[in-house]
Design a protein around this motif. Structure first.
Motif, PDB file in Angstrom:
ATOM      1  N   TRP A 239       7.114  -1.146   3.193  1.00  0.00           N
ATOM      2  CA  TRP A 239       5.992  -0.403   3.762  1.00  0.00           C
ATOM      3  C   TRP A 239       6.439   0.773   4.625  1.00  0.00           C
ATOM      4  CZ3 TRP A 239       7.734  -5.057   5.386  1.00  0.00           C
ATOM      5  CH2 TRP A 239       8.091  -5.182   6.722  1.00  0.00           C
TER       6      TRP A 239
ATOM      7  N   LYS B 108       5.911   4.082  -0.179  1.00  0.00           N
ATOM      8  CA  LYS B 108       5.236   2.885   0.324  1.00  0.00           C
ATOM      9  C   LYS B 108       3.887   2.634  -0.342  1.00  0.00           C
ATOM     10  CE  LYS B 108       3.727   5.545   4.308  1.00  0.00           C
ATOM     11  NZ  LYS B 108       3.947   5.716   5.726  1.00  0.00           N
TER      12      LYS B 108
ATOM     13  N   LEU C 240      -0.357  -2.109   3.226  1.00  0.00           N
ATOM     14  CA  LEU C 240      -0.853  -0.908   3.903  1.00  0.00           C
ATOM     15  C   LEU C 240      -2.352  -0.996   4.160  1.00  0.00           C
ATOM     16  CD1 LEU C 240       1.164   1.925   2.156  1.00  0.00           C
ATOM     17  CD2 LEU C 240       1.448   1.037   4.462  1.00  0.00           C
TER      18      LEU C 240
END
Length: 182
Positions: free
Chosen positions: A92, A97, A105
């Motif tokens: 992340w 990401k 996320l």
């Protein structure tokens, strides 16, 4: 040793209840309003008619148990969607990401949004009494989160209370401590 064996035998006989298949308890309403009245109360961002600056109303009008239940359901769906591969190697934090850990996320963004909403609810109050009521409601919601074992929700609320803009409200915190039961 005999006590341990007896206790283990008793534990094996206990029935394991699966609560996912049960119907949820009925919602708790703090105020009874019909659909048109809710439209007048909720901000436009939540499907209502009022300006987005009036974010504190839902916090004070909805029952803390119901707020905690609904946020717990949302956060459970987000938590359940996170795959173990999204947690490996700090995926992340990398440049890609969005492709490596999209569900994590989403969970992070949800946490940040709830924290910011709670902060604004406390800070945007028009007077001292309303601010004390909002902060007391946050504490009540935290108690409900603890009862529901929603530690993500506890983290969201405590982050809001420990933010710089809320943390310096010393008189408000003192009044909340005075009003809450020991």
């Amino acid at each position: 040793i005999t006590k341990i064996i007896l206790r283990k035998c008793k534990e094996e006989q206990r029935e394991i209840l699966v609560t996912v298949n049960r119907t949820p308890p009925s919602p708790k309403y703090h105020l009874r309003l019909d659909e048109k009245e809710w439209q007048a109360v909720l901000p436009a961002i939540a499907g209502g008619n009022t300006s987005s600056g009036d974010l504190v109303r839902p916090l004070l009008m909805l029952h803390p148990i119901e707020i905690a239940r609904q946020l717990t359901l949302l956060e459970f769906d987000l938590y359940r969607s996170v795959k173990p591969s999204e947690l490996v190697g700090n995926a992340w934090t990398k440049s890609d990401k969005e492709t490596r850990s999209p569900n994590l996320l989403k969970m992070i963004h949800h946490t940040n949004n709830v924290t910011r909403w709670v902060m604004r609810c406390i800070i945007d109050c028009e007077n001292f009494e309303e601010r004390v009521a909002a902060m007391s409601r946050v504490v009540e919601i935290m108690i409900m989160f603890y009862d529901l074992n929603n530690f993500s929700g506890l983290f969201e609320m405590s982050s809001a209370l420990e933010s710089a803009s809320v943390h310096r409200l010393e008189l408000t915190k003192a009044e909340v401590k005075r009003r809450l039961p020991p």
